[in-house]
Design an enzyme around this catalytic site. Sequence first.
Site, PDB file in Angstrom:
ATOM      1  N   LYS A 198       1.117  41.832  12.811  1.00 30.94           N
ATOM      2  CA  LYS A 198       1.653  41.380  11.528  1.00 30.94           C
ATOM      3  C   LYS A 198       1.631  42.550  10.560  1.00 30.94           C
ATOM      4  O   LYS A 198       0.586  43.152  10.322  1.00 30.94           O
ATOM      5  CB  LYS A 198       0.820  40.230  10.988  1.00 30.94           C
ATOM      6  CG  LYS A 198       1.274  39.776   9.606  1.00 30.94           C
ATOM      7  CD  LYS A 198       0.583  38.509   9.191  1.00 30.94           C
ATOM      8  CE  LYS A 198       0.999  38.112   7.787  1.00 30.94           C
ATOM      9  NZ  LYS A 198       0.365  36.859   7.378  1.00 30.94           N
ATOM     10  N   ARG A 208       5.330  33.556  -0.496  1.00 33.75           N
ATOM     11  CA  ARG A 208       4.202  33.536  -1.450  1.00 33.75           C
ATOM     12  C   ARG A 208       4.527  32.647  -2.645  1.00 33.75           C
ATOM     13  O   ARG A 208       3.631  32.027  -3.217  1.00 33.75           O
ATOM     14  CB  ARG A 208       3.828  34.963  -1.850  1.00 33.75           C
ATOM     15  CG  ARG A 208       3.236  35.722  -0.654  1.00 33.75           C
ATOM     16  CD  ARG A 208       2.865  37.167  -0.959  1.00 33.75           C
ATOM     17  NE  ARG A 208       2.505  37.861   0.280  1.00 33.75           N
ATOM     18  CZ  ARG A 208       2.361  39.171   0.383  1.00 33.75           C
ATOM     19  NH1 ARG A 208       2.526  39.943  -0.682  1.00 33.75           N
ATOM     20  NH2 ARG A 208       2.038  39.722   1.538  1.00 33.75           N
ATOM     21  N   LYS A 221      -1.744  43.929   0.755  1.00 27.51           N
ATOM     22  CA  LYS A 221      -2.505  43.516   1.936  1.00 27.51           C
ATOM     23  C   LYS A 221      -2.617  44.637   2.971  1.00 27.51           C
ATOM     24  O   LYS A 221      -2.849  44.393   4.150  1.00 27.51           O
ATOM     25  CB  LYS A 221      -1.873  42.255   2.539  1.00 27.51           C
ATOM     26  CG  LYS A 221      -1.841  41.068   1.567  1.00 27.51           C
ATOM     27  CD  LYS A 221      -1.466  39.756   2.255  1.00 27.51           C
ATOM     28  CE  LYS A 221      -1.507  38.585   1.262  1.00 27.51           C
ATOM     29  NZ  LYS A 221      -1.239  37.288   1.929  1.00 27.51           N
ATOM     30  N   GLU A 237      -3.328  45.912  19.006  1.00 22.77           N
ATOM     31  CA  GLU A 237      -3.628  44.615  18.379  1.00 22.77           C
ATOM     32  C   GLU A 237      -3.376  43.476  19.367  1.00 22.77           C
ATOM     33  O   GLU A 237      -4.169  42.544  19.485  1.00 22.77           O
ATOM     34  CB  GLU A 237      -2.754  44.402  17.132  1.00 22.77           C
ATOM     35  CG  GLU A 237      -3.194  45.165  15.895  1.00 22.77           C
ATOM     36  CD  GLU A 237      -4.419  44.525  15.215  1.00 22.77           C
ATOM     37  OE1 GLU A 237      -4.945  43.513  15.719  1.00 22.77           O
ATOM     38  OE2 GLU A 237      -4.838  45.057  14.177  1.00 22.77           O
ATOM     39  N   LYS A 252       5.599  39.848  13.558  1.00 17.72           N
ATOM     40  CA  LYS A 252       6.048  39.377  12.256  1.00 17.72           C
ATOM     41  C   LYS A 252       6.087  40.529  11.269  1.00 17.72           C
ATOM     42  O   LYS A 252       5.115  41.291  11.218  1.00 17.72           O
ATOM     43  CB  LYS A 252       5.071  38.306  11.786  1.00 17.72           C
ATOM     44  CG  LYS A 252       5.302  37.792  10.397  1.00 17.72           C
ATOM     45  CD  LYS A 252       4.218  36.825  10.043  1.00 17.72           C
ATOM     46  CE  LYS A 252       4.409  36.419   8.607  1.00 17.72           C
ATOM     47  NZ  LYS A 252       3.301  35.672   8.115  1.00 17.72           N
ATOM     48  N   SER A 278      10.375  34.575   5.462  1.00 17.18           N
ATOM     49  CA  SER A 278      11.068  34.045   4.284  1.00 17.18           C
ATOM     50  C   SER A 278      12.107  35.019   3.716  1.00 17.18           C
ATOM     51  O   SER A 278      13.217  34.611   3.363  1.00 17.18           O
ATOM     52  CB  SER A 278      10.045  33.671   3.216  1.00 17.18           C
ATOM     53  OG  SER A 278       9.233  34.786   2.879  1.00 17.18           O
ATOM     54  N   TYR A 317      13.033  29.270   9.235  1.00 14.36           N
ATOM     55  CA  TYR A 317      13.353  28.227   8.251  1.00 14.36           C
ATOM     56  C   TYR A 317      14.736  27.635   8.514  1.00 14.36           C
ATOM     57  O   TYR A 317      15.087  26.613   7.943  1.00 14.36           O
ATOM     58  CB  TYR A 317      13.261  28.803   6.830  1.00 14.36           C
ATOM     59  CG  TYR A 317      11.887  29.354   6.539  1.00 14.36           C
ATOM     60  CD1 TYR A 317      10.853  28.507   6.171  1.00 14.36           C
ATOM     61  CD2 TYR A 317      11.610  30.708   6.700  1.00 14.36           C
ATOM     62  CE1 TYR A 317       9.571  28.997   5.951  1.00 14.36           C
ATOM     63  CE2 TYR A 317      10.337  31.214   6.479  1.00 14.36           C
ATOM     64  CZ  TYR A 317       9.318  30.342   6.107  1.00 14.36           C
ATOM     65  OH  TYR A 317       8.058  30.828   5.910  1.00 14.36           O
TER      66      TYR A 317
HETATM   67  C1  PBG Z   1      -0.313  34.231   5.107  1.00 12.71           C
HETATM   68  C2  PBG Z   1       1.026  34.173   5.683  1.00 12.71           C
HETATM   69  C3  PBG Z   1       2.127  34.846   5.165  1.00 12.71           C
HETATM   70  C4  PBG Z   1       3.223  34.434   5.910  1.00 12.71           C
HETATM   71  C5  PBG Z   1       2.767  33.538   6.897  1.00 12.71           C
HETATM   72  N1  PBG Z   1       1.382  33.402   6.759  1.00 12.71           N
HETATM   73  C6  PBG Z   1       2.265  35.732   3.983  1.00 12.71           C
HETATM   74  C7  PBG Z   1       1.444  36.911   3.816  1.00 12.71           C
HETATM   75  O1  PBG Z   1       0.833  37.412   4.757  1.00 12.71           O
HETATM   76  O2  PBG Z   1       1.380  37.356   2.674  1.00 12.71           O
HETATM   77  C8  PBG Z   1       4.624  34.893   5.634  1.00 12.71           C
HETATM   78  C9  PBG Z   1       5.715  34.027   6.139  1.00 12.71           C
HETATM   79  C10 PBG Z   1       7.029  34.231   5.499  1.00 12.71           C
HETATM   80  O3  PBG Z   1       7.260  35.170   4.697  1.00 12.71           O
HETATM   81  O4  PBG Z   1       7.915  33.432   5.799  1.00 12.71           O
HETATM   82  N2  PBG Z   1      -1.402  34.475   5.817  1.00 12.71           N
END
Ligand code: PBG
Length: 328
Positions: A198, A208, A221, A237, A252, A278, A317
């Site tokens: 990720k 968010r 992050k 990982e 992701k 998203s 989505y």
């Molecule tokens: C949080 C999480 C995130 C997403 C899924 N789980 C956001 C982040 O890490 O800030 C993002 C999913 C998306 O953008 O559709 N742990």
Amino acid sequence: MSTYPALRLRRTRVSPWSRALHAESVLTPADLIWPLFVTEGAEEEPIASLPGVSRWSVAQIVERAREAAVLGIPAVALFPNTPEHLRTDDGREAVNPDNLMCRAIRAIKDEVPGVGVLTDVALDPYTAHGHDGLVDAAGYVLNDATADVLTEQALVQAAAGADIVAPSDMMDGRVGLIRAALEAGGHHNVQIMAYAAKYASAFYGPFRDAVGSRGRLKGDKKTYQMDPANAEEALREVAADLDEGADSVMVKPGLAYLDIVRRVKERFEVPVFAYQVSGEYAMIEHAAAAGAGDRDALVLETLMAFKRAGCSGVLTYHAAHAARLLGA
Ligand code: PBG
């Protein structure tokens, strides 16, 4: 190998039946996982930065799960928008067995048991500071203390009926701890889909907003999510999460990281999923709205790209819309 003119690669493309016969990848509703946002109250709440996506009440989430079942979508992924007053520095609402998430899991498993429920294991929808874990005085996200809370969170979700727990936090060692706790708790058949690779991505913005963490997030992050420059590190990982007991792994975001999907698939030969996140969804919606491309074609082409790259399935989505386009 023949050469032109004996070789004409266009020959097999002449007609729809021949193109169908030669298709190397297939996309069906069974390849899709539908992420859903759940909120308190009874009203649907549209999310401005995710046009066409809403937060749903627990009762409405059950209807979405029914819709998934009708469309042949195997599983939904749940994310809660925790009420403001329950967000704390330690994110303790995450381990409340009656939190919004657990109520949504139970409601779906009671009413639509045939649909798989995947749950996010991370603290960001529950913390006042918007980070996925516990932070120290300097704002650093603590690894081991966080992993302990995540383990408890995963157990609470499993007890509520989650079929797949999906740690999305990127703490080291959490998959092993969660697996051991699930085994000890008798949840032998609860799967772990690890968000293994990720990245610290700019594509998460609308998510968010959806879980209410955007405004509160202090800093970024990057001390736990990966650097977009790295691919070998993604393989490490993935190896670590598989060693610790992950049943499947996730990459992701999606489209910008298909090279990672391919390398993971070739190296490990395990089920690989991708999350079309998203910001990727929003890009397609805005491009289509601006007349830059045909929405339906963009949706199907991007989803097919994940299958071609080696994915077993995709979190998107667009899941319900795509399933309808696929003739479900
Ligand atoms: C949080 C999480 C995130 C997403 C899924 N789980 C956001 C982040 O890490 O800030 C993002 C999913 C998306 O953008 O559709 N742990």
